[in-house]
Design an enzyme around this catalytic site. Structure first.
Site, PDB file in Angstrom:
ATOM      1  N   ASN A  10       0.803  -1.145   0.052  1.00  0.00           N
ATOM      2  CA  ASN A  10      -0.098  -0.037  -0.010  1.00  0.00           C
ATOM      3  C   ASN A  10       0.856   1.142   0.230  1.00  0.00           C
ATOM      4  O   ASN A  10       1.584   1.427   0.758  1.00  0.00           O
ATOM      5  CB  ASN A  10      -1.044  -0.098   1.360  1.00  0.00           C
ATOM      6  CG  ASN A  10      -1.505   1.159   1.324  1.00  0.00           C
ATOM      7  OD1 ASN A  10      -1.659   2.126   0.765  1.00  0.00           O
ATOM      8  ND2 ASN A  10      -2.098   1.604   2.671  1.00  0.00           N
ATOM      9  N   LYS A  12       0.129   4.411  -0.213  1.00  0.00           N
ATOM     10  CA  LYS A  12      -0.536   5.490   0.248  1.00  0.00           C
ATOM     11  C   LYS A  12      -0.221   6.822  -0.557  1.00  0.00           C
ATOM     12  O   LYS A  12      -0.317   6.505  -1.707  1.00  0.00           O
ATOM     13  CB  LYS A  12       0.043   5.625   1.768  1.00  0.00           C
ATOM     14  CG  LYS A  12      -0.181   4.476   2.551  1.00  0.00           C
ATOM     15  CD  LYS A  12       0.359   4.693   4.143  1.00  0.00           C
ATOM     16  CE  LYS A  12       0.174   3.333   4.841  1.00  0.00           C
ATOM     17  NZ  LYS A  12       0.386   3.454   6.189  1.00  0.00           N
ATOM     18  N   HIS A  96      -9.447   0.922   5.613  1.00  0.00           N
ATOM     19  CA  HIS A  96      -7.883   1.269   5.947  1.00  0.00           C
ATOM     20  C   HIS A  96      -8.102   2.254   7.239  1.00  0.00           C
ATOM     21  O   HIS A  96      -8.978   3.159   7.142  1.00  0.00           O
ATOM     22  CB  HIS A  96      -6.956   1.920   4.841  1.00  0.00           C
ATOM     23  CG  HIS A  96      -5.573   1.834   5.353  1.00  0.00           C
ATOM     24  ND1 HIS A  96      -5.003   2.952   6.303  1.00  0.00           N
ATOM     25  CD2 HIS A  96      -4.676   1.068   5.407  1.00  0.00           C
ATOM     26  CE1 HIS A  96      -3.890   2.530   6.615  1.00  0.00           C
ATOM     27  NE2 HIS A  96      -3.308   1.511   6.130  1.00  0.00           N
ATOM     28  N   GLU A  98      -6.576   4.598   8.028  1.00  0.00           N
ATOM     29  CA  GLU A  98      -6.156   6.341   7.917  1.00  0.00           C
ATOM     30  C   GLU A  98      -7.399   6.836   7.221  1.00  0.00           C
ATOM     31  O   GLU A  98      -7.743   7.992   7.560  1.00  0.00           O
ATOM     32  CB  GLU A  98      -4.892   6.169   7.092  1.00  0.00           C
ATOM     33  CG  GLU A  98      -3.597   5.925   7.738  1.00  0.00           C
ATOM     34  CD  GLU A  98      -2.583   5.651   6.938  1.00  0.00           C
ATOM     35  OE1 GLU A  98      -2.754   5.886   5.452  1.00  0.00           O
ATOM     36  OE2 GLU A  98      -1.613   5.140   7.675  1.00  0.00           O
ATOM     37  N   GLU A 168      -4.737  -5.187  10.877  1.00  0.00           N
ATOM     38  CA  GLU A 168      -3.602  -3.868  11.136  1.00  0.00           C
ATOM     39  C   GLU A 168      -3.869  -3.194  12.331  1.00  0.00           C
ATOM     40  O   GLU A 168      -4.546  -2.265  12.592  1.00  0.00           O
ATOM     41  CB  GLU A 168      -3.723  -2.979  10.113  1.00  0.00           C
ATOM     42  CG  GLU A 168      -3.419  -3.610   8.480  1.00  0.00           C
ATOM     43  CD  GLU A 168      -3.101  -2.465   7.630  1.00  0.00           C
ATOM     44  OE1 GLU A 168      -1.700  -2.826   7.226  1.00  0.00           O
ATOM     45  OE2 GLU A 168      -3.755  -1.391   7.273  1.00  0.00           O
ATOM     46  N   GLY A 174       3.229   2.409  10.651  1.00  0.00           N
ATOM     47  CA  GLY A 174       4.061   3.387  10.300  1.00  0.00           C
ATOM     48  C   GLY A 174       4.802   3.930  11.783  1.00  0.00           C
ATOM     49  O   GLY A 174       5.595   4.886  11.484  1.00  0.00           O
ATOM     50  N   SER A 214       4.092  -1.903   9.957  1.00  0.00           N
ATOM     51  CA  SER A 214       5.343  -2.115  10.100  1.00  0.00           C
ATOM     52  C   SER A 214       6.021  -3.323  10.016  1.00  0.00           C
ATOM     53  O   SER A 214       7.107  -3.604  10.273  1.00  0.00           O
ATOM     54  CB  SER A 214       5.678  -1.456  11.598  1.00  0.00           C
ATOM     55  OG  SER A 214       5.519  -0.463  11.707  1.00  0.00           O
TER      56      SER A 214
END
Ligand code: PGA
Length: 254
Positions: A10, A12, A96, A98, A168, A174, A214
């Site tokens: 991904n 992003k 996701h 985010e 996740e 991240g 990560s």
């Protein structure tokens, strides 16, 4: 049941169409495909058409990071599922963290997007995971089951053939922190157990469940060696062809 491994990158909000071309050219030149592992790249919308053309004739699949649930119309700024297919996508990320946190997507929106993805003939890569507060409070199971129940509402047994789930933990995205392989395995096993209860054993044995948060070349083998972990959803480490190849190479031939 021998589930295939899926290694998904991904990107992003990274890479222009030219940078996408550079990545794909380098990746395709170096990556040795294996029958037990599928590779999926998920660039920004603006790179999808270019990526789709470059990937013709390879086994590498293409996905979008988001979509809208309507087919067409006055929805300024939005992208319909069939438009993604026309660019060569076979997958779309849905839910996701985010999108949920920064763009206020709730489970009702995630559910509509997921069903629109499947109805358009794409596979939905549904992301679920808990916050650090929930993690510390021992509320992982509660959060995940609530998300799965709402996000998969109205999704049939047949539809589940077009759903991949990614676990996740939000605190691991991240941050350089990962769930330990054992923790990730335990939560993914719990997700598979929920699928068995909500659907049946066969669907649970078939559904691919990935870990994300990560994942790097250095920790991929330990995570991918767990029996219920069927691949990785990789953010930062998917931007460089070499590190993404190393992660794909860490997947097992089951
Ligand atoms: P990360 O992102 O690998 O950079 O933690 C994972 C993701 O958000 O899918």
């Amino acid at each position: 049941m021998n589930r295939k491994m899926l290694i998904a990158g991904n990107w992003k909000m990274h890479k222009t169409p030219d940078e996408t071309e550079e990545f794909i050219t380098a990746f395709v030149a170096r990556y040795q495909e294996r029958p037990g592992t599928d590779v999926l790249i998920i660039p920004p919308f603006t790179s999808l058409d270019r990526a789709g053309r470059l990937l013709v004739g390879t086994e590498i699949t293409l996905g979008a990071q988001d979509l809208y649930y309507e087919e067409e119309g006055a929805y300024t700024g939005e992208i319909a599922p069939h438009m993604l297919r026309a660019c060569g996508c076979t997958y779309a990320l849905v839910g996701h963290s985010e999108r949920r946190a920064l763009f206020n997507e709730d489970d009702a929106v995630v559910n509509r997007k997921l069903r629109a993805t499947i109805n358009a003939g794409l596979t939905a890569l549904l992301c679920v995971g808990e916050t650090l507060t929930e993690h510390r409070a021992g509320k992982v199971e509660k959060r995940i089951i609530a998300e799965l129940t709402r996000d998969l509402a109205g999704v049939t047994h047949d539809d589940m053939a077009h759903v991949v789930i990614a676990y996740e933990p939000i605190w691991a995205i991240g941050t350089g922190e990962t769930a330990t392989p054992e923790e990730a395995q335990a939560t993914i096993k719990l997700i598979r157990g929920w699928v068995a209860t909500a659907y049946n054993d066969q669907t649970a044995a078939a559904v691919q469940i990935l870990y994300g948060g990560s994942v790097k070349p250095g920790n991929a083998a330990a995570l991918l060696g767990q029996p219920d972990i069927d691949g990785a959803l990789v953010g930062g480490a998917s931007l460089d062809p070499e590190s993404f190849i190393q992660i794909a190479d860490a997947s097992l031939d089951r």
